[in-house]
Scaffold this motif. Structure first.
Motif, PDB file in Angstrom:
ATOM      1  N   ARG A 325       0.819  -1.213   0.000  1.00 40.32           N
ATOM      2  CA  ARG A 325       0.000   0.000   0.000  1.00 40.32           C
ATOM      3  C   ARG A 325       0.855   1.267   0.000  1.00 40.32           C
ATOM      4  N   LEU A 326       2.103   1.165   0.462  1.00 39.56           N
ATOM      5  CA  LEU A 326       3.009   2.307   0.420  1.00 39.56           C
ATOM      6  C   LEU A 326       3.683   2.447  -0.939  1.00 39.56           C
ATOM      7  N   LEU A 327       3.788   1.339  -1.670  1.00 39.07           N
ATOM      8  CA  LEU A 327       4.446   1.356  -2.972  1.00 39.07           C
ATOM      9  C   LEU A 327       3.466   1.592  -4.112  1.00 39.07           C
ATOM     10  N   ALA A 328       2.179   1.524  -3.821  1.00 39.68           N
ATOM     11  CA  ALA A 328       1.173   1.672  -4.874  1.00 39.68           C
ATOM     12  C   ALA A 328       1.236   3.071  -5.477  1.00 39.68           C
ATOM     13  N   GLY A 329       1.129   3.110  -6.790  1.00 39.66           N
ATOM     14  CA  GLY A 329       1.133   4.396  -7.486  1.00 39.66           C
ATOM     15  C   GLY A 329       2.506   5.001  -7.686  1.00 39.66           C
ATOM     16  N   GLU A 330       3.534   4.399  -7.123  1.00 38.12           N
ATOM     17  CA  GLU A 330       4.914   4.894  -7.248  1.00 38.12           C
ATOM     18  C   GLU A 330       5.000   6.377  -6.908  1.00 38.12           C
ATOM     19  N   GLN A 331       4.322   6.766  -5.835  1.00 35.52           N
ATOM     20  CA  GLN A 331       4.341   8.163  -5.421  1.00 35.52           C
ATOM     21  C   GLN A 331       5.612   8.516  -4.655  1.00 35.52           C
ATOM     22  N   ILE A 332       6.128   7.545  -3.890  1.00 34.91           N
ATOM     23  CA  ILE A 332       7.253   7.833  -2.996  1.00 34.91           C
ATOM     24  C   ILE A 332       8.564   7.535  -3.710  1.00 34.91           C
TER      25      ILE A 332
END
Length: 622
Positions: A325-332
């Motif tokens: 859920r932290l890696l989803a979307g490659e936002q970080i």
């Protein structure tokens, strides 16, 4: 050259620019320039100077540069001369040739055409020597380096010059090969070229690409650490103590790496909650149950996690597991731990930079230094908020002392009535006095309750209670207020679910949540109290379809003590005390709400089992 010489003499930049000699030199140049402009065609007998200013000015400038170059090189320590030797030779040859050129021009009152044509070739031949000196200075002392800002703008001007030169050549050939409209096409092309140049200069992404290229090829260090430290201190010393506090902390870490923003998680109890975000979508909180591996890794190693690198080679991080859920979307792009005195106070997730860049040890060191400073600021703010809350609690306790005093007086009056009732209950005058005393006690209690507006919790020991009985008690206590409380027990729920807790306190906590829901919901709406058993946990859900709450209000004000939306009618400690009580009993309080969509408060408490009771009794016996 003058400023380099001043640096060797220990003169700071501010003192240098305030020097009277420097401004006198500028004044002399202006006088020479004006003299050249005012008397360009005057005959020799009409000139104020024996030589033309257009020849005298450059000659004076060349002499000054050569003198400063000699003084600067003479005062450089011997161990540093190796890195600047070729720079000094190249500069001396270029300006030495100019000395010869303008000496001849002053002597014969005209510039020699041959010397002027060769001048460009001499400068070109000296350029490789200066390039060698730049390469050597990467491993030399910082004393002879140019600032990052000067190199960046010099490179920017250089690239702009190349761009304009190319565009001019293209325009020239357009006119050469064009028809009768060639001149018009050339004008349109030049205007278009200048417009594109303005767009490039105004583009943050283009400037970022240039800055990265300059750092790679011209600078020995990627960062001017003194400048970065001063910028960070200036930003953090003026942080606003409002909703933008955490957002400014994010920008203080994001700006040096040209990141547009990020997200900040801060420790609150056993979780890390989102306190602010900028240029990145909202992400869930971090908990020990789901993100324990990540939090432990950041606590123990203090490493900056490069998320794209982690995706390609997780083994570099020792088998670290980051939740999807932290890696989803490659936002970080980066995860930076905020450590202060060995304790993880928070975590910053930076968004991808405007220009693609490769991290090295300098980036990691800078991020660790900024992370340590951010952690100290977060710890300081938490301490300051706690002190402020303690002062408010102190005032609350002082107020409570007066309440206790009034209660003691009321109890004393009622005790006298009880003591004399058996003996004087047949006396009409005693009955009248008793009613008068009771009326007085009721009035005093009403007056006290109107001031306090908060029912005191009864201190008692934990006891084994029935969860369904608790829910029914809450429903019964709130029956006189609209909308009516609906008690919902799904099919399959264990109606004999037990809890080991202070009964009256739990009824008060749930009652406060239900009362808040009723006050936020119109009479035609609904308020539901739902009880269910989920995985050995008792779940109390208080749901309504009232006005709801914004995400910012939930994050910054909902659980803040003495912050109320009810004006003088409330004290703002009900929800705060509710969460404190639930957390003390190994439970949790979760909130889901949105403006106009109602609210849901979920209270989770561990269910009591017979096995736990037997283990407790065995432990006491042992």
């Amino acid at each position: 050259m003058w400023q380099l010489h001043a640096c060797n003499q220990g003169i700071r930049a501010r003192q240098f620019w305030a020097s009277g000699w420097l401004w006198g030199f500028f004044l002399l140049l202006i006088v020479l320039l004006l003299g050249n402009l005012l008397q360009p065609g005057a005959q020799e007998q009409g000139r104020a100077l024996p030589v033309p200013p257009v020849l005298l000015g450059p000659f004076v400038l060349v002499v000054i540069v050569l003198v400063l170059l000699e003084q600067w090189y003479r005062n450089i320590p011997r161990e540093q001369r190796w890195s600047v030797k070729f720079f000094c030779i190249g500069t001396a040859v270029v300006f030495g040739y100019d000395f010869l050129l303008y000496s001849d021009a002053l002597l014969f009152q005209r510039v020699d055409a041959t010397l002027w044509q060769v001048r460009g070739g001499v400068c070109a031949m000296m350029a490789p020597l200066m390039a060698v000196s730049i390469a050597r200075s990467k491993t030399g002392e910082r004393q002879v380096y140019l600032s990052h800002q000067a190199v960046f703008f010099s490179t920017g001007l250089f690239l702009a010059g190349i761009y304009l030169l190319v565009m001019s050549m293209v325009g020239y050939y357009l006119r050469w090969f064009g028809s009768d409209l060639g001149s018009a096409v050339q004008v349109v092309f030049v205007v278009l070229a200048l417009s594109i140049l303005c767009l490039l200069v105004g583009s943050g992404r283009f400037r970022s690409i240039v800055a990265v290229w300059v750092s790679k090829h011209f600078l020995s260090y990627k960062y001017d650490y003194r400048a970065e430290w001063m910028k960070a201190n200036e930003r953090f010393s003026t942080l606003p103590l409002d909703d933008r506090y955490y957002e400014q902390l994010i920008l203080g870490m994001a700006n040096p790496l040209d990141s547009p923003g990020g997200i900040l998680w801060v420790r609150e109890g056993g979780h890390f909650v989102v306190k602010g975000c900028r240029s990145i979508g909202s992400l869930p909180k971090l908990s020990n149950s789901e993100d324990g591996a990540l939090l432990d890794f950041c606590q123990e190693s203090g490493w900056v996690i490069d998320v794209p690198e982690y995706r390609l080679a997780p083994s570099r991080y020792g088998g670290l597991r980051i939740a999807d859920r932290l890696l989803a979307g490659e936002q970080i792009w980066l995860l930076v731990p905020l450590l202060h005195q060995g304790v993880l106070h928070g975590l910053v997730g930076l968004a991808h930079p405007r220009a693609e860049r490769t991290l090295n040890w300098e980036d990691h060191d800078l991020l660790k230094a900024l992370g340590s400073q951010l952690a100290a600021l977060i710890a300081l703010k938490d301490t300051t908020d706690q002190l402020a809350a303690n002062r408010q609690f102190e005032a609350f306790y002082r107020f409570s002392a007066f309440v206790v005093h009034d209660i003691k007086n009321v109890v004393a009056q009622l005790s006298l009535v009880v003591q004399n009732a058996e003996r004087h209950k047949g006396n009409p005058e005693f009955v009248d006095d008793t009613l008068e005393t009771l009326a007085s006690a009721v009035q005093r209690m009403k007056r006290m309750l109107s001031q306090l507006k908060q029912q005191g919790a009864i201190t008692a020991c934990a006891e084994i209670v029935d969860a369904l009985e608790i829910a029914r008690a809450v429903q019964q206590n709130q029956k006189d207020q609209l909308p009516r409380v609906e008690l919902v027990v799904p099919d399959g729920t264990d109606t004999a679910l037990k809890l080991k807790i202070e009964r009256d306190k739990l009824v008060s906590v749930l009652g406060h949540l239900v009362q808040n829901a009723q006050e936020a919901t119109p009479a035609e709406g609904f308020v539901r109290l739902r009880l269910e058993n989920r995985g050995g946990m008792a779940i109390f859900n208080v749901m309504d379809n009232g006005c709801g709450m914004s995400e910012q209000f939930q994050r910054e004000r909902l659980f803040k003590p003495f912050d109320t939306t009810k004006g003088r009618a409330g004290m703002g400690i009900g929800v705060y005390e509710a969460r404190q009580f639930i957390v003390q009993n190994q439970g949790s309080l979760e909130v889901r709400s949105a403006p106009g969509m109602g609210s849901e408060f979920q209270v989770t408490l561990p269910a009591y089992t017979v096995t736990e009771g037997l283990e407790a009794e065995i432990g006491k016996a042992v």
